[in-house]
Design an enzyme around this catalytic site. Structure first.
Site, PDB file in Angstrom:
ATOM      1  CG  HIS A  75      -0.380  -0.299   2.499  1.00  0.00           C
ATOM      2  ND1 HIS A  75      -0.109  -1.583   2.922  1.00  0.00           N
ATOM      3  CD2 HIS A  75       0.030   0.513   3.496  1.00  0.00           C
ATOM      4  CE1 HIS A  75       0.430  -1.548   4.126  1.00  0.00           C
ATOM      5  NE2 HIS A  75       0.542  -0.287   4.496  1.00  0.00           N
TER       6      HIS A  75
HETATM    7  P1  AMP Z   1       1.548   0.331   7.461  1.00  0.00           P
HETATM    8  O1  AMP Z   1       1.161  -1.101   7.289  1.00  0.00           O
HETATM    9  O2  AMP Z   1       2.383   0.591   8.657  1.00  0.00           O
HETATM   10  O3  AMP Z   1       2.175   0.920   6.219  1.00  0.00           O
HETATM   11  O4  AMP Z   1       0.222   1.198   7.684  1.00  0.00           O
HETATM   12  C1  AMP Z   1      -1.061   0.666   7.601  1.00  0.00           C
HETATM   13  C2  AMP Z   1      -2.070   1.795   7.470  1.00  0.00           C
HETATM   14  O5  AMP Z   1      -3.361   1.207   7.366  1.00  0.00           O
HETATM   15  C3  AMP Z   1      -2.110   2.733   8.679  1.00  0.00           C
HETATM   16  O6  AMP Z   1      -1.999   4.082   8.222  1.00  0.00           O
HETATM   17  C4  AMP Z   1      -3.478   2.459   9.329  1.00  0.00           C
HETATM   18  O7  AMP Z   1      -4.070   3.627   9.855  1.00  0.00           O
HETATM   19  C5  AMP Z   1      -4.287   1.921   8.184  1.00  0.00           C
HETATM   20  N1  AMP Z   1      -5.303   0.934   8.548  1.00  0.00           N
HETATM   21  C6  AMP Z   1      -5.240  -0.003   9.529  1.00  0.00           C
HETATM   22  N2  AMP Z   1      -6.317  -0.807   9.484  1.00  0.00           N
HETATM   23  C7  AMP Z   1      -7.082  -0.363   8.441  1.00  0.00           C
HETATM   24  C8  AMP Z   1      -8.307  -0.787   7.872  1.00  0.00           C
HETATM   25  N3  AMP Z   1      -8.967  -1.866   8.362  1.00  0.00           N
HETATM   26  N4  AMP Z   1      -8.790  -0.110   6.799  1.00  0.00           N
HETATM   27  C9  AMP Z   1      -8.133   0.967   6.307  1.00  0.00           C
HETATM   28  N5  AMP Z   1      -6.969   1.418   6.803  1.00  0.00           N
HETATM   29  C10 AMP Z   1      -6.444   0.765   7.854  1.00  0.00           C
END
Ligand code: AMP
Ligand code: ZN
Length: 197
Positions: A112
């Site tokens: 992502h």
């Molecule tokens: P990272 O894996 O550290 O790059 O970041 C994961 C991102 O996903 C963070 O900014 C979270 O706030 C976001 N996040 C966590 N769970 C969800 C979810 N179920 N849906 C959308 N975003 C999410």
């Protein structure tokens, strides 16, 4: 009764061994409330716990687990993900500054791309770790990731030790030389900088 698994959620990737929470993005990718835009290659969603006033994620429909699984065959996809992000912020937030990049060691499954406004002003941004994931070398600019892939045939990533070191760095304002003692002090300080249009 077995739940029907949507196309984008279906994965036989053996790296999906983290907790169930780590699969949350796959669910959100299918939630119309969060979808910003989608095409044949990607889905762009709102981050559920935004760490700034505006925070989005661009995910490929292809099940690529993380930057570690990215190869040259994904080059045009990564360029497309960045183009989608740039076009969206240009169209919607003409005068705001955004950072577009990846976490070196992401916690959530499925590659992502973070698209985040640089005010870093958000209730959900609570910890030093949150801060350092976006404001140290733990945050890899998308253009540098693409360049690394072009030059090396893979994305050169910091080691786990380096990642740990970045996340433990002392807090520092991302806009000036102020070194706050703690998160409440940092949050008070950055509110004096940000001015979003
Ligand atoms: P990272 O894996 O550290 O790059 O970041 C994961 C991102 O996903 C963070 O900014 C979270 O706030 C976001 N996040 C966590 N769970 C969800 C979810 N179920 N849906 C959308 N975003 C999410
Ligand atoms: Zn400052």
């Amino acid at each position: 009764m077995k739940r029907k698994i949507p196309q984008e959620e279906a994965t036989d990737n053996p790296t999906v061994k983290k907790g169930f929470w780590a699969l949350g993005l796959l669910k959100t990718m299918n939630d119309p409330k969060y979808i910003i835009k989608t095409d044949d290659q990607i889905t762009m969603i709102k981050d559920m716990y935004p760490k700034a006033q505006h925070h989005f994620l661009v995910l490929p429909k292809q099940d690529i687990s993380s930057l570690k699984a990215v190869t040259v065959k994904h080059l045009s996809l990564l360029k497309h993900m960045e183009n989608i992000a740039r076009a969206y912020v240009r169209e919607k937030f003409k005068y705001s500054n955004f950072n577009i990049g990846y976490h070196a060691d992401a916690s959530m499954h499925r590659l992502h791309l973070h698209v985040i406004s640089d005010d870093m002003d958000s209730e959900a941004l609570k910890t030093k770790k949150h801060w350092n994931t976006f404001n140290t070398k733990f945050f890899l600019n998308s253009q540098n990731v693409i360049k690394s892939l072009e030059d090396n045939g893979k994305v050169l990533l910091p080691s786990p030790e380096e990642c740990k070191k970045y996340l433990e760095l002392p807090l520092k304002c991302h806009k000036c030389s102020v070194v706050p003692k703690n998160m409440p002090e940092l949050k008070r300080h950055i509110s004096t900088h940000h001015k979003i249009v």
